[in-house]
Design a protein around this motif. Structure first.
Motif, short mmCIF file in Angstrom:
data_model
loop_
_atom_site.label_atom_id
_atom_site.label_comp_id
_atom_site.label_asym_id
_atom_site.label_seq_id
_atom_site.Cartn_x
_atom_site.Cartn_y
_atom_site.Cartn_z
N ASP A 151 0.45 -0.80 0.37
CA ASP A 151 -0.05 0.22 0.25
C ASP A 151 0.72 1.70 0.12
OD1 ASP A 151 -2.02 -1.66 0.32
OD2 ASP A 151 -1.97 -1.59 2.01
N GLY A 152 0.73 2.13 -1.24
CA GLY A 152 1.28 3.72 -0.86
C GLY A 152 2.97 3.71 -1.99
N LEU A 153 2.69 2.23 -2.68
CA LEU A 153 3.68 2.60 -3.23
C LEU A 153 3.13 2.91 -4.93
CD1 LEU A 153 7.04 2.69 -4.46
CD2 LEU A 153 6.06 -0.25 -4.52
N ALA A 154 3.30 3.53 -5.07
CA ALA A 154 3.23 4.47 -6.69
C ALA A 154 3.72 3.09 -7.84
CB ALA A 154 3.42 5.68 -6.62
N LEU A 155 2.70 3.36 -8.49
CA LEU A 155 2.79 2.06 -9.82
C LEU A 155 4.31 2.64 -10.75
CD1 LEU A 155 -0.33 1.46 -11.52
CD2 LEU A 155 1.20 -0.48 -10.18
N ARG A 156 4.23 4.03 -10.86
CA ARG A 156 5.51 4.91 -11.20
C ARG A 156 6.84 4.69 -11.07
NH1 ARG A 156 7.96 9.54 -11.99
NH2 ARG A 156 8.58 10.34 -14.27
N ASP A 157 6.46 4.76 -9.42
CA ASP A 157 7.96 4.64 -8.80
C ASP A 157 8.21 2.67 -8.88
OD1 ASP A 157 7.92 6.92 -8.22
OD2 ASP A 157 6.96 6.39 -6.43
N ALA A 158 6.92 2.14 -8.70
CA ALA A 158 7.53 0.55 -9.09
C ALA A 158 7.94 0.42 -9.87
CB ALA A 158 6.14 0.22 -8.60
N ALA A 159 7.57 1.00 -11.03
CA ALA A 159 8.61 0.73 -12.72
C ALA A 159 9.79 0.17 -12.05
CB ALA A 159 8.05 2.09 -13.56
N LEU A 160 10.55 1.11 -11.53
CA LEU A 160 12.09 0.77 -10.98
C LEU A 160 12.08 -0.39 -10.24
CD1 LEU A 160 13.18 4.33 -10.91
CD2 LEU A 160 13.78 3.25 -12.43
N VAL A 161 11.06 -1.62 -10.07
CA VAL A 161 11.76 -2.72 -8.77
C VAL A 161 12.56 -3.41 -10.29
CG1 VAL A 161 10.49 -5.11 -8.90
CG2 VAL A 161 9.33 -2.75 -7.92
N GLU A 162 12.18 -3.66 -11.45
CA GLU A 162 12.64 -4.78 -12.02
C GLU A 162 14.33 -4.54 -12.30
OE1 GLU A 162 15.01 -7.73 -15.40
OE2 GLU A 162 14.72 -5.19 -15.32
N PRO A 163 14.63 -3.57 -13.01
CA PRO A 163 16.31 -3.11 -13.06
C PRO A 163 16.77 -2.72 -11.29
CG PRO A 163 14.95 -1.15 -13.66
CD PRO A 163 13.70 -2.36 -13.51
N ALA A 164 15.80 -2.63 -10.37
CA ALA A 164 16.50 -2.34 -9.09
C ALA A 164 17.10 -3.51 -8.98
CB ALA A 164 15.70 -1.35 -8.60
N SER A 165 16.24 -4.41 -9.01
CA SER A 165 16.11 -5.90 -8.67
C SER A 165 18.19 -6.48 -9.23
CB SER A 165 15.21 -7.05 -9.47
OG SER A 165 14.13 -6.14 -8.27
N VAL A 166 18.39 -5.64 -10.67
CA VAL A 166 19.32 -6.07 -10.91
C VAL A 166 20.84 -5.87 -10.01
CG1 VAL A 166 20.74 -5.88 -13.18
CG2 VAL A 166 18.49 -6.84 -13.00
N ALA A 167 20.62 -4.41 -9.60
CA ALA A 167 21.59 -3.52 -9.03
C ALA A 167 21.49 -4.58 -7.23
CB ALA A 167 20.86 -2.24 -8.92
N TRP A 168 20.41 -4.74 -7.00
CA TRP A 168 20.23 -5.51 -5.90
C TRP A 168 20.67 -7.01 -5.80
CZ3 TRP A 168 17.28 -3.15 -1.61
CH2 TRP A 168 17.21 -4.23 -0.54
N HIS A 169 20.89 -7.52 -6.92
CA HIS A 169 21.87 -8.68 -7.19
C HIS A 169 23.00 -8.19 -7.19
CE1 HIS A 169 21.87 -13.10 -7.90
NE2 HIS A 169 22.79 -12.21 -9.21
N ALA A 170 23.14 -8.11 -7.73
CA ALA A 170 24.51 -6.73 -8.49
C ALA A 170 25.62 -7.23 -6.81
CB ALA A 170 25.14 -5.97 -8.63
#
Length: 350
Positions: A151-170
């Motif tokens: 709740d409260g996480l805007a879809l526009r901000d969540a659009a970075l989930v996939e590339p942020a996951s690449v960075a998190w894995h790195a």
């Protein structure tokens, strides 16, 4: 949109070949028992999308048939999976675009499905038939790919989930970074997201490198404590980082990462270099006893990213610089090719 309003076709962004990108009607497949129908809100333009458009290939993945692009997508479930798995209708979701598989049976660690030889990815021409992506107003996706957003996480901000996951894995591949000095070579979207993840993880110093002013400014806003011009070889060498991240996908960038890492340090190779042998100073890596570590996509880190975006501990606001309606996808792609004037470029589908 309700279940009765799901049409047979929807507007999609399709690569037909090198230099041939079209926004056109695409079929909405009939959902299987484990599939959900998602109304896509935003999609982030990735480097692989650009390569399919500009070159008709991304590395060794050659476009042989028209393919819907896109794997960095978020949206809202409009029809839940009939078998009862996954989020309910009305749930905002991010998408994990990978489907691991055994492929040719080559060996890989069972706890690292991102390395499975038969792994497919949304919007990838690695296999024939190609795996269509989700740059479309409606996408039929396996429910197991969907991650409900807090709740409260805007879809526009969540659009970075996939590339942020690449960075998190790195960053995970780097080992413990808290209190350490990190070097990030390449400050495009993946580099800037790596900076943001490093800041959250407690790195004491984060030095970001790039050729252009805009990505360096974005890196500072994302958490870099210092920035360096990529042409200043002496300044990069003087960093003496405990851990470095090469995110540019350029052999010169990998050379800079090696030179900027202290003896006994680790270099995480995130950017996908061109196929074939690369001219990099490996002898320096040997004499410094550096560890060169690959980082490819991600596994379940997406769940941690969603939580971190939801609680505000991962700050990604500076990284999106442009937003286009999906109908203007060609202009969006053209903008995304210019690293000097753009960060992450989003397509808006609904």
């Amino acid at each position: 949109m309700n279940e009765q309003q799901i049409p047979g076709t929807t507007l999609g962004v399709v690569a037909h070949g090198a230099g041939d990108l079209r926004v056109e009607p695409v079929p909405v497949p009939a959902p299987g028992p484990g599939d959900a129908v998602v109304e896509i809100a935003y999609g982030g333009v990735c480097g692989s999308d650009l390569h399919y458009w500009r070159h008709g290939a991304a590395g060794e993945s050659i476009l042989r048939n028209p393919m819907v692009l896109g794997h960095e997508v978020v949206g809202t479930v409009v029809r839940a999976a009939a078998d009862g798995t996954g989020p309910a209708a009305g749930t905002p979701v991010a998408v994990h675009p990978a489907t691991p598989g055994p492929g040719d049976g080559a060996r890989y660690p069972a706890d690292r499905p991102n390395l499975s030889p038969g792994c497919t990815y949304l919007g990838s021409a690695a296999r024939v038939p190609h795996t269509d992506g989700a740059f479309a107003r409606l996408a039929v996706l396996p429910a197991r790919m969907l991650r409900a957003l807090p709740d409260g996480l805007a879809l526009r901000d969540a659009a970075l989930v996939e590339p942020a996951s690449v960075a998190w894995h790195a960053v995970g591949r780097a080992g413990e970074v808290r209190g350490r000095r990190a070097l990030v070579v390449g400050s495009g979207p993946i580099g800037a997201l790596t900076v943001a993840v490093l800041r959250r993880a407690g790195a004491a110093e984060i030095v970001a490198v790039d050729l252009h002013d805009l990505p360096l400014r974005i890196a500072r806003e994302a958490g870099a404590t210092r920035t360096v011009d990529a042409r200043d070889a002496d300044a990069i060498a003087a960093v003496e980082a405990d851990v470095a991240f090469e995110t540019s996908g350029n052999p010169l960038g990998l050379g800079s990462a090696i030179r900027g890492t202290a003896r006994g340090g680790r270099v995480v190779m995130v950017g996908l270099l061109p196929t074939g042998d690369q001219p990099v100073p490996v002898s320096l890596a040997i004499t410094r006893e550096l560890e060169l570590v690959g980082s490819f996509r991600f596994n379940d880190e997406i769940d941690e990213v969603v939580a971190a975006l939801g609680d505000g501990s991962l700050v990604v606001d500076p990284i999106v610089t442009h937003e286009f309606d999906a109908a203007d996808a060609l202009a969006a792609f053209e903008t995304a090719t210019d690293a000097a004037t753009s960060g992450k470029v989003l397509l808006r589908f609904s």
